[in-house]
Design a protein around this motif. Structure first.
Motif, PDB file in Angstrom:
ATOM      1  N   PRO A 173      66.396  46.996  12.692  1.00 22.37           N
ATOM      2  CA  PRO A 173      67.778  46.715  13.091  1.00 22.37           C
ATOM      3  C   PRO A 173      68.587  47.979  13.350  1.00 22.37           C
ATOM      4  O   PRO A 173      68.388  49.008  12.718  1.00 22.37           O
ATOM      5  N   LEU A 174      69.499  47.870  14.293  1.00 25.70           N
ATOM      6  CA  LEU A 174      70.445  48.933  14.594  1.00 25.70           C
ATOM      7  C   LEU A 174      71.605  48.812  13.615  1.00 25.70           C
ATOM      8  O   LEU A 174      72.190  47.743  13.473  1.00 25.70           O
ATOM      9  N   LYS A 175      71.932  49.900  12.920  1.00 28.35           N
ATOM     10  CA  LYS A 175      73.056  49.836  11.982  1.00 28.35           C
ATOM     11  C   LYS A 175      74.343  49.508  12.727  1.00 28.35           C
ATOM     12  O   LYS A 175      74.588  50.003  13.823  1.00 28.35           O
ATOM     13  N   GLU A 176      75.170  48.711  12.089  1.00 27.50           N
ATOM     14  CA  GLU A 176      76.425  48.292  12.701  1.00 27.50           C
ATOM     15  C   GLU A 176      77.319  49.482  13.037  1.00 27.50           C
ATOM     16  O   GLU A 176      78.023  49.479  14.051  1.00 27.50           O
ATOM     17  N   THR A 177      77.312  50.511  12.180  1.00 29.05           N
ATOM     18  CA  THR A 177      78.136  51.693  12.436  1.00 29.05           C
ATOM     19  C   THR A 177      77.667  52.430  13.685  1.00 29.05           C
ATOM     20  O   THR A 177      78.480  52.900  14.486  1.00 29.05           O
ATOM     21  N   LEU A 178      76.348  52.534  13.878  1.00 29.71           N
ATOM     22  CA  LEU A 178      75.819  53.189  15.079  1.00 29.71           C
ATOM     23  C   LEU A 178      76.095  52.335  16.308  1.00 29.71           C
ATOM     24  O   LEU A 178      76.437  52.861  17.385  1.00 29.71           O
ATOM     25  N   ALA A 179      75.959  51.023  16.182  1.00 30.68           N
ATOM     26  CA  ALA A 179      76.250  50.132  17.302  1.00 30.68           C
ATOM     27  C   ALA A 179      77.698  50.281  17.754  1.00 30.68           C
ATOM     28  O   ALA A 179      77.988  50.375  18.954  1.00 30.68           O
ATOM     29  N   ALA A 180      78.622  50.321  16.798  1.00 27.68           N
ATOM     30  CA  ALA A 180      80.039  50.497  17.143  1.00 27.68           C
ATOM     31  C   ALA A 180      80.263  51.833  17.828  1.00 27.68           C
ATOM     32  O   ALA A 180      81.021  51.928  18.796  1.00 27.68           O
ATOM     33  N   ALA A 181      79.596  52.880  17.342  1.00 23.38           N
ATOM     34  CA  ALA A 181      79.731  54.200  17.964  1.00 23.38           C
ATOM     35  C   ALA A 181      79.213  54.173  19.393  1.00 23.38           C
ATOM     36  O   ALA A 181      79.808  54.783  20.299  1.00 23.38           O
TER      37      ALA A 181
END
Length: 378
Positions: A173-181
């Motif tokens: 999974p892609l971390k939510e923080t990285l996805a937002a970035a």
């Protein structure tokens, strides 16, 4: 207690994105360093930052910083800090630590010394020799870097990438923080189409929808500092009420998530339902090479397979080549892809307008950004 010092920690490479977030939230007085941003605030800011920051890992309350080149120095300077003003008598306060390029390199010893120093301070303040530690939880960290010791307390609990909607996820999974970035690093605005052709567990589309409807990333979870007597409960109540007041749940968005695996579509749909966005995002089983749109411009943002395993490399190389051919038919669309593959541009068939090094967990990747041409005026 008036002003306190706060530390917003970030993954490597996301400091400038977090800085932009803080500026957009109205903060101006802060310092950006590798992996963290420090700022002055108060208890209200602990609530506000935990609820609103999308690209930050956690918020820490800095209690003190000083030079420590011996265990005696670490003990005495830790003991001198105002722990009784911070920790209630029944507080549970484990100590964790890390040490980088410091003479005090034994982390277990540093943790034990800090714990002992705090206990000695509290003994004198509370006039007792025993602490049951059955009350509110305060995780204390001693971080040593080049002989500078920083004592801080975690205000977050579970990392800020845990939004509370992704109970189930894909294998990587892609971390939510990285996805937002990744979304913040595009020029996407909520009035434009947003497509993720490799949606997996739905993280990128869900984060885009939350940004588009101005939904705070922390609205659906709790934080360890909510249990602290230091912070008046009304501060949390006001912060959460503001989150509810400013959310634009009625804003219509054009966000879709595609994946070749029907199980991922089911997973994405379940996660979107958990956060209340199942009517906002469309998920469809489809491979990226079948992408087709009549919309003049939009944004495609994705985290495609990297080909890290030997048996996947040929297949991934072919995928990138096919993607380049299909997406070349949409010159006014912008494309953003995160991958560790060193030959992505060559395989995709064109040079990125811009690329940026980011870390997906421990994997060094590049974020390839292909800016679309301006659409002809109608």
């Amino acid at each position: 207690m008036s002003k306190i010092k706060l530390i917003a920690t970030t993954a490597m490479g996301l400091e400038s994105v977090a800085k932009r977030e803080l500026l957009n939230l109205g903060y101006r007085d802060f310092e950006v360093e590798n992996g963290k941003i420090t700022l002055k605030g108060d208890f209200k800011d602990i609530c506000y930052l935990n609820l609103w920051l999308r690209t930050v890992a956690r918020i820490k309350w800095e209690i003190g910083t000083f030079e420590a080149t011996s265990f005696d120095e670490l003990f005495e300077k830790t003991k001198a800090l105002p722990w009784a003003e911070i920790l209630p008598e029944d507080a549970e306060f484990p100590v964790v630590g890390k040490s980088v390029k410091s003479q005090l390199h034994s982390v277990p010893d540093c943790q034990a010394i800090v714990k002992k120093a705090i206990v000695e301070n509290l003994k004198a303040s509370y006039n007792t020799s025993w602490f049951e530690e059955k009350g509110p939880f305060y995780k204390i960290e001693v971080a040593l870097h080049k002989d500078q010791a920083t004592l801080s307390i975690d205000t977050t609990g579970r990392g800020l990438h845990i939004r509370g909607y992704r109970y189930y996820h894909s294998e990587a999974p892609l971390k939510e923080t990285l996805a937002a970035a990744m979304i913040y690093l595009t020029n996407w605005t909520p009035d434009k189409p947003f497509v993720d052709p490799f949606c997996g567990s739905g993280t990128l589309p869900i984060e885009a929808a939350m940004i588009g409807q101005n939904i705070a990333p922390g609205f659906n979870r709790d934080f360890i500092s909510e249990q602290w007597p230091n912070i008046d409960r009304t501060l949390w109540d006001r912060a959460r009420q503001e989150v509810e007041d400013v959310a634009d749940y009625d804003r219509v968005l054009d966000i879709t998530g595609h994946d070749i695996d029907h199980r991922m579509i089911e997973l994405s749909t379940s996660n979107a339902q958990e956060v209340g966005l199942h009517d906002v995002i469309r998920f469809k089983q489809m491979q990226v090479t079948d992408f087709n749109t009549q919309t003049s411009s939009g944004y495609m943002v994705g985290n495609p397979p990297y080909g890290e395993r030997m048996n996947e490399r040929k297949q991934v190389a072919e995928l990138y080549q096919q993607m380049g051919k299909v997406l070349n038919d949409y010159p006014t669309w912008s494309f953003y892809f995160l991958t560790s593959h060193p030959d992505f541009e060559t395989l995709f068939g064109r040079q990125a307008s811009k690329k940026r090094k980011l870390f997906n967990g421990t994997i060094e990747t590049h974020y390839y950004q292909f800016f679309g041409k301006k659409s002809p005026k109608s």
